[in-house]
Write a protein that holds these residues in place. Structure first.
Motif, short mmCIF file in Angstrom:
data_model
loop_
_atom_site.label_atom_id
_atom_site.label_comp_id
_atom_site.label_asym_id
_atom_site.label_seq_id
_atom_site.Cartn_x
_atom_site.Cartn_y
_atom_site.Cartn_z
N PRO A 1 35.23 42.58 44.15
CA PRO A 1 34.93 42.72 42.76
C PRO A 1 33.91 44.05 42.56
N GLY A 2 33.33 44.32 43.61
CA GLY A 2 32.35 45.41 43.39
C GLY A 2 33.03 46.79 43.34
N GLU A 3 34.45 46.82 43.77
CA GLU A 3 35.15 47.90 43.83
C GLU A 3 35.88 48.32 42.50
N PHE A 4 35.85 47.43 41.65
CA PHE A 4 36.52 47.44 40.30
C PHE A 4 35.65 47.54 39.01
N GLY A 5 35.72 48.34 38.28
CA GLY A 5 34.80 48.97 37.36
C GLY A 5 35.20 48.10 35.90
N SER A 6 36.10 48.02 35.48
CA SER A 6 36.69 47.21 34.31
C SER A 6 37.37 45.82 34.42
N TRP A 7 37.29 45.17 33.40
CA TRP A 7 37.84 43.85 33.79
C TRP A 7 38.06 43.34 32.24
N GLY A 8 39.10 42.48 32.39
CA GLY A 8 39.67 41.71 31.06
C GLY A 8 38.79 40.57 30.99
N GLN A 9 39.12 39.72 30.05
CA GLN A 9 38.15 38.60 29.56
C GLN A 9 38.65 37.44 30.36
N GLY A 10 39.81 37.42 31.22
CA GLY A 10 40.32 36.13 31.90
C GLY A 10 40.91 35.14 31.27
N THR A 11 41.87 34.68 31.96
CA THR A 11 42.81 33.60 31.35
C THR A 11 42.92 32.47 32.47
N GLN A 12 42.90 30.87 32.01
CA GLN A 12 42.86 30.12 32.64
C GLN A 12 44.39 29.60 33.21
N VAL A 13 44.24 29.31 34.43
CA VAL A 13 45.62 28.72 34.79
C VAL A 13 45.32 27.34 35.87
N THR A 14 45.78 26.29 35.31
CA THR A 14 45.61 25.09 35.70
C THR A 14 46.84 24.40 36.49
#
Length: 126
Positions: free
Chosen positions: A110-123
């Motif tokens: 995670p520390g290598e990546f600067g921008s992130w999406g909001q995320g999406t749930q997979v169940t």
């Protein structure tokens, strides 16, 4: 930095497939590594797969042979095809980008990546 947006996840049964897409907006998309991470109930965010503009890919061991990451630079989209899903794949999945990088020069953490999406749930259920 890119702005990232994940497609909707979903609920599937074990053994089924699901595809996630990460759409980006911003400049110089080809300069970015794009990765998929997931976070289950704990605080740890695991790097699942990543791809750079040259097409080099990397996967975490538990998904090798089941997940495939691909990239369409013209459409600024990265797709994570997930086959033979397992219950332990249940998590919130995030896409992220790292600017001016090549995959061979970095870790998928995670520390290598600067921008992130909001995320999406997979169940995944039995």
């Amino acid at each position: 930095q890119l702005q990232l947006s994940e497609s909707a996840g979903g609920s599937v049964q074990a053994g089924e497939s699901l595809s996630l897409s990460c759409s980006a907006s911003g400049y110089r998309y080809n300069n970015y590594v794009v990765g998929w991470f997931r976070q289950g109930r704990g605080l740890f965010r695991e790097g699942v797969a990543a791809i750079d503009a040259d097409g080099e890919t990397r996967y975490t061991g538990s998904v090798k042979g089941r997940f495939t990451i691909s990239r369409d630079n013209a459409k600024k989209t990265v797709t994570l095809q997930m086959n033979n899903l397992r219950i332990e794949d249940t998590a919130k999945y995030y896409c992220a980008s790292a600017r001016n990088r090549r995959l061979r020069e970095m870790n998928v953490t995670p520390g290598e990546f600067g921008s992130w999406g909001q995320g999406t749930q997979v169940t995944v259920s039995s």
